[in-house]
Structures are given as structure tokens and as C-alpha cells.
Design a protein around this motif. Structure first.
Motif, PDB file in Angstrom:
ATOM      1  N   LYS A   1     -26.501 -17.101 -29.036  1.00  0.00           N
ATOM      2  CA  LYS A   1     -26.097 -15.702 -28.845  1.00  0.00           C
ATOM      3  C   LYS A   1     -27.251 -14.847 -28.303  1.00  0.00           C
ATOM      4  O   LYS A   1     -27.092 -14.161 -27.301  1.00  0.00           O
ATOM      5  N   SER A   2     -28.403 -14.901 -28.968  1.00  0.00           N
ATOM      6  CA  SER A   2     -29.537 -14.089 -28.511  1.00  0.00           C
ATOM      7  C   SER A   2     -30.038 -14.570 -27.163  1.00  0.00           C
ATOM      8  O   SER A   2     -30.554 -13.779 -26.367  1.00  0.00           O
ATOM      9  N   THR A   3     -29.887 -15.854 -26.903  1.00  0.00           N
ATOM     10  CA  THR A   3     -30.317 -16.400 -25.609  1.00  0.00           C
ATOM     11  C   THR A   3     -29.559 -15.713 -24.473  1.00  0.00           C
ATOM     12  O   THR A   3     -30.144 -15.386 -23.437  1.00  0.00           O
TER      13      THR A   3
ATOM     14  N   GLU B   1     -36.237 -25.902 -22.950  1.00  0.00           N
ATOM     15  CA  GLU B   1     -36.955 -27.098 -22.509  1.00  0.00           C
ATOM     16  C   GLU B   1     -35.976 -27.944 -21.696  1.00  0.00           C
ATOM     17  O   GLU B   1     -34.775 -27.865 -21.906  1.00  0.00           O
TER      18      GLU B   1
ATOM     19  N   TYR C   1     -35.894 -15.209 -18.748  1.00  0.00           N
ATOM     20  CA  TYR C   1     -35.951 -16.589 -18.235  1.00  0.00           C
ATOM     21  C   TYR C   1     -34.990 -16.670 -17.062  1.00  0.00           C
ATOM     22  O   TYR C   1     -34.031 -15.905 -16.996  1.00  0.00           O
TER      23      TYR C   1
ATOM     24  N   PRO D   1     -21.980 -19.469 -35.017  1.00  0.00           N
ATOM     25  CA  PRO D   1     -22.951 -19.949 -35.993  1.00  0.00           C
ATOM     26  C   PRO D   1     -24.391 -19.723 -35.535  1.00  0.00           C
ATOM     27  O   PRO D   1     -24.635 -19.577 -34.333  1.00  0.00           O
TER      28      PRO D   1
ATOM     29  N   ASP E   1     -43.287 -16.161 -25.946  1.00  0.00           N
ATOM     30  CA  ASP E   1     -42.523 -17.330 -25.525  1.00  0.00           C
ATOM     31  C   ASP E   1     -41.922 -17.201 -24.125  1.00  0.00           C
ATOM     32  O   ASP E   1     -41.345 -18.130 -23.615  1.00  0.00           O
TER      33      ASP E   1
ATOM     34  N   GLY F   1     -27.927 -20.289 -34.199  1.00  0.00           N
ATOM     35  CA  GLY F   1     -28.418 -21.275 -33.230  1.00  0.00           C
ATOM     36  C   GLY F   1     -27.444 -21.575 -32.103  1.00  0.00           C
ATOM     37  O   GLY F   1     -27.723 -22.394 -31.236  1.00  0.00           O
ATOM     38  N   ALA F   2     -26.295 -20.890 -32.076  1.00  0.00           N
ATOM     39  CA  ALA F   2     -25.278 -21.163 -31.049  1.00  0.00           C
ATOM     40  C   ALA F   2     -25.728 -20.731 -29.663  1.00  0.00           C
ATOM     41  O   ALA F   2     -25.234 -21.241 -28.656  1.00  0.00           O
TER      42      ALA F   2
ATOM     43  N   ARG G   1     -33.332 -30.188 -23.535  1.00  0.00           N
ATOM     44  CA  ARG G   1     -32.420 -29.663 -24.564  1.00  0.00           C
ATOM     45  C   ARG G   1     -31.591 -28.512 -24.000  1.00  0.00           C
ATOM     46  O   ARG G   1     -32.118 -27.447 -23.695  1.00  0.00           O
TER      47      ARG G   1
ATOM     48  N   HIS H   1     -23.530 -10.485 -36.325  1.00  0.00           N
ATOM     49  CA  HIS H   1     -23.658 -11.448 -37.409  1.00  0.00           C
ATOM     50  C   HIS H   1     -22.588 -11.222 -38.451  1.00  0.00           C
ATOM     51  O   HIS H   1     -22.211 -12.123 -39.176  1.00  0.00           O
TER      52      HIS H   1
ATOM     53  N   ILE I   1     -29.184 -25.513 -24.078  1.00  0.00           N
ATOM     54  CA  ILE I   1     -28.803 -24.490 -25.062  1.00  0.00           C
ATOM     55  C   ILE I   1     -27.480 -23.834 -24.656  1.00  0.00           C
ATOM     56  O   ILE I   1     -26.588 -23.673 -25.483  1.00  0.00           O
TER      57      ILE I   1
ATOM     58  N   ARG J   1     -31.244 -12.485 -23.815  1.00  0.00           N
ATOM     59  CA  ARG J   1     -32.540 -12.681 -23.144  1.00  0.00           C
ATOM     60  C   ARG J   1     -32.346 -12.984 -21.667  1.00  0.00           C
ATOM     61  O   ARG J   1     -33.130 -12.563 -20.825  1.00  0.00           O
TER      62      ARG J   1
HETATM   63  P1  ATP Z   1     -28.959 -16.632 -34.780  1.00  0.00           P
HETATM   64  O1  ATP Z   1     -27.572 -16.208 -35.115  1.00  0.00           O
HETATM   65  O2  ATP Z   1     -29.566 -17.482 -35.842  1.00  0.00           O
HETATM   66  O3  ATP Z   1     -29.855 -15.499 -34.346  1.00  0.00           O
HETATM   67  P2  ATP Z   1     -28.441 -17.461 -32.015  1.00  0.00           P
HETATM   68  O4  ATP Z   1     -27.054 -17.895 -31.796  1.00  0.00           O
HETATM   69  O5  ATP Z   1     -28.822 -16.100 -31.534  1.00  0.00           O
HETATM   70  O6  ATP Z   1     -28.855 -17.662 -33.527  1.00  0.00           O
HETATM   71  P3  ATP Z   1     -30.522 -18.363 -30.199  1.00  0.00           P
HETATM   72  O7  ATP Z   1     -31.622 -17.508 -30.726  1.00  0.00           O
HETATM   73  O8  ATP Z   1     -29.927 -17.981 -28.903  1.00  0.00           O
HETATM   74  O9  ATP Z   1     -29.371 -18.537 -31.296  1.00  0.00           O
HETATM   75  O10 ATP Z   1     -31.079 -19.843 -30.109  1.00  0.00           O
HETATM   76  C1  ATP Z   1     -30.314 -20.922 -29.611  1.00  0.00           C
HETATM   77  C2  ATP Z   1     -31.139 -22.189 -29.698  1.00  0.00           C
HETATM   78  O11 ATP Z   1     -32.272 -22.090 -28.845  1.00  0.00           O
HETATM   79  C3  ATP Z   1     -31.671 -22.478 -31.087  1.00  0.00           C
HETATM   80  O12 ATP Z   1     -31.502 -23.856 -31.343  1.00  0.00           O
HETATM   81  C4  ATP Z   1     -33.133 -22.151 -31.005  1.00  0.00           C
HETATM   82  O13 ATP Z   1     -33.887 -23.004 -31.810  1.00  0.00           O
HETATM   83  C5  ATP Z   1     -33.462 -22.373 -29.553  1.00  0.00           C
HETATM   84  N1  ATP Z   1     -34.506 -21.455 -29.094  1.00  0.00           N
HETATM   85  C6  ATP Z   1     -34.474 -20.105 -29.197  1.00  0.00           C
HETATM   86  N2  ATP Z   1     -35.573 -19.563 -28.656  1.00  0.00           N
HETATM   87  C7  ATP Z   1     -36.329 -20.579 -28.197  1.00  0.00           C
HETATM   88  C8  ATP Z   1     -37.597 -20.689 -27.529  1.00  0.00           C
HETATM   89  N3  ATP Z   1     -38.280 -19.596 -27.199  1.00  0.00           N
HETATM   90  N4  ATP Z   1     -38.056 -21.907 -27.228  1.00  0.00           N
HETATM   91  C9  ATP Z   1     -37.359 -23.021 -27.544  1.00  0.00           C
HETATM   92  N5  ATP Z   1     -36.152 -23.011 -28.168  1.00  0.00           N
HETATM   93  C10 ATP Z   1     -35.642 -21.806 -28.485  1.00  0.00           C
END
Ligand code: ATP
Length: 300
Positions: A93-95, A64, A104, A88, A33, A90-91, A67, A247, A69, A98
């Protein structure tokens, strides 16, 4: 017949080589991705880590265009401090992790390490400065020694043993009949979730990076293994700038700062005690997890 299998062997070798090239980025990232357009700016200097302080300044990002994030995130991680990011699913966090690894580029804002914009230095030097202990560790079908040594090229057997001891898996490995030569992975010894995580910790100890990202496993380890791993992690955090993607709130109580992320924005920030006093989202999450833990205990 052996001639017939040779191409297959070759394919395995190619696959493994490719995997080796990317494994360091951590299994938490879905590499397919990632944006292929991340390139070094011409003449980019290497990152020079002096203290290891990390700053997110008004970071905006979306995978995208339509949208969003992350919607303007400011986070400061002083050198050597531990900042936990909770929130929560999808907030985002992992982004954040990254983006620090520069998988990115940002839409706007910047991320700096010791004042240097990470988009202006070489990717190699950036990634060499950051160690990741991912949620799920990918093991090669190779020896356990090889799997640990993957953290650094040219490491000696003594380095590998020291790292394994630091990750509290050395005694276990030495108790195996073939020791560090024991094959692991799909075609060898199956390691438990906790043991795999310790291999990842040993890899990181060998790499010895000034900055750490710990992506806490969502998969349940039993509570004893979890608290043992937690103790090991607290040791390797010492002296390093650490970002914990958490988590379970029980593991963030001692963080210097907790960032509560909600729908791409910082909803709250502070220490555990400060956030409990605030009686907001964090306090609510804390009470909910405490109740769940009690119920689970009662059900045992
Ligand atoms: P979790 O606790 O479930 O791991 P999170 O807080 O780490 O969640 P992220 O993985 O950062 O959340 O994702 C944030 C948002 O970005 C989510 O809505 C997810 O669907 C979207 N997302 C994550 N990776 C991608 C991607 N490669 N392409 C498009 N959207 C993405």
C-alpha cells in the motif's frame, strides 16, 4: 565558552536546512532508502494539472530485482474522487504512494496524472502537485507558526491562521500564551498525536495541492480524536483527488472506490457495499475489525 558551542550551533543549522529540504516529502518515507538515480529526463516539462486524475497502468515494481512487490496494478482515480487502498500489512500500500511521488521508478507500466507520465515531467512540479498527510508528522524545534508555514514559502500570518482554522487547531493555538510563536518539538511544547496530525493537515491546506495522499496513522488515537480528525480530513478531501492508505476500515466506508491489495495484486475492488456483498477478503477483514472493536469496547 560560547566560541566552543558555535560549531555545534552550525551543525544544528545545517541539519535543519537539510531537513527542511526533505521534510515536504513526508515522514512516511524513509528517505535514506530512496533511489538516488531518479533524475529528470533532459528538457522535461513541468506537470500541467488540469483535472487531477491519477492512473496506475499495469504497474510492476520491486525494491530489489529478485523480489516483486507490485505485480501489475491498475488503478484509476478520477479527478476529485477518493480511492482507499486497504489490505494486509506488507501488501504494498505505502509503496503505491511512494511510486506516485516518484521516489522510485517503475520496472514497467506507467503512472499518469491527467494523461502525463510522471516519469517524463520535472520532479519538482510533480511533488508540488501532491500533498501528503503522513502517519507521523515530524515537527521542527521552532514555533508552531513556522511548522505550519513550512507548507508554503512566503505565506502570510493570515494564510497560516486560515490553514490552522481549516485544520481545526487554530483555537487551540490561539489559546496558548505565545500563540503562533509557541515553540514546539523536542525542546518546546509537546503536541499530542492528534495535534501533530492537525499541524500536518494545516501544512497541506497551505500547500493547497490538487492531489492528496493520506497515510492513516496506525498508532491509536482515542476514538473521539480519531473521528474529529476524520471529519477534518473529509473536508480537505473535497475537490481534490485523494488516495487514502487505510489501516482501519471504518474510515473507508465512504470512499468512491476501495482497492483491496494482497501480496502486490488487486484482490478486489468496489464500494464498501459491493465488497461486503462479495463476501471475500474485504468482508472478512471488516468482520474481523468489527469483532475487535466490540471486544475492545467490552473491555473498557
Ligand atoms: P503496512 O500496512 O504494514 O504499512 P504496506 O502494505 O504499506 O504495509 P509496503 O510498505 O508498501 O507495505 O511494503 C511492501 C513490501 O515491500 C514489504 O514486504 C516491505 O518489506 C517491502 N519494502 C518496503 N520498503 C522497502 C525498501 N525500502 N526496501 C526493500 N523492501 C521494502
Amino acid at each position: 565558552l560560547s566560541q566552543l558551542f558555535r560549531p555545534l550551533d552550525m551543525l544544528g543549522w545545517v541539519y535543519r536546512t537539510i531537513r527542511q529540504g526533505v521534510i515536504d516529502m513526508g515522514a512516511m518515507f524513509d528517505l535514506i532508502d530512496t533511489d538516488a538515480e531518479i533524475v529528470d529526463v533532459p528538457g522535461a516539462p513541468p506537470l500541467a494539472v488540469t483535472q487531477g486524475s491519477v492512473r496506475f497502468e499495469n504497474v510492476r515494481f520491486g525494491y530489489e530485482d529478485d523480489r516483486k512487490i507490485l505485480k501489475g496494478i491498475d488503478i484509476e482515480v478520477p479527478a476529485g474522487a477518493t480511492v482507499a487502498v486497504v489490505g494486509p500489512s506488507g501488501a504494498g500500500k505505502s509503496t503505491l504512494a511512494r511510486l506516485l511521488f516518484r521516489f522510485y521508478d517503475l520496472k514497467s507500466g506507467r503512472i499518469t496524472i491527467d494523461g502525463q507520465d510522471i516519469s517524463q515531467v520535472t520532479q519538482d512540479s510533480l511533488r508540488a502537485a501532491i500533498g501528503i498527510v503522513p502517519q507521523d508528522t515530524v515537527l521542527f524545534n521552532d514555533t508552531v507558526g513556522y511548522n505550519i508555514a513550512y507548507g508554503r514559502e512566503g505565506s502570510t500570518h493570515d494564510d497560516i491562521r486560515a490553514a490552522a482554522q481549516g485544520a481545526a487547531i487554530g483555537d487551540f493555538i490561539e489559546s496558548l500564551p505565545d500563540g503562533y510563536e509557541t515553540r514546539v518539538g523536542e525542546r518546546g511544547l509537546k503536541l499530542s498525536g492528534g495535534e501533530k496530525q492537525r499541524v500536518a493537515i494545516a501544512r497541506t491546506l497551505l500547500k493547497n495541492p490538487p492531489i492528496l495522499i493520506l497515510d492513516e496513522a496506525t498508532s491509536a488515537l482515542d476514538s473521539r480524536t480519531e473521528s474529529e480528525i476524520q471529519a477534518t480530513l473529509e473536508q480537505i478531501e473535497r475537490g481534490r483527488t485523494t488516495i487514502v492508505i487505510a489501516h482501519r476500515l471504518s474510515t473507508v466506508v465512504n470512499a468512491d472506490q476501495i482497492i483491496v491489495l494482497e501480496a502486490g495484486e488487486v484482490a478486489e475492488r468496489g464500494t464498501h457495499a459491493e465488497l461486503l456483498r462479495k463476501n471475500g477478503l474485504y468482508a472478512e477483514m471488516w468482520t474481523r475489525q468489527a469483532n475487535e472493536a466490540e471486544e475492545a469496547l467490552a473491555a473498557e
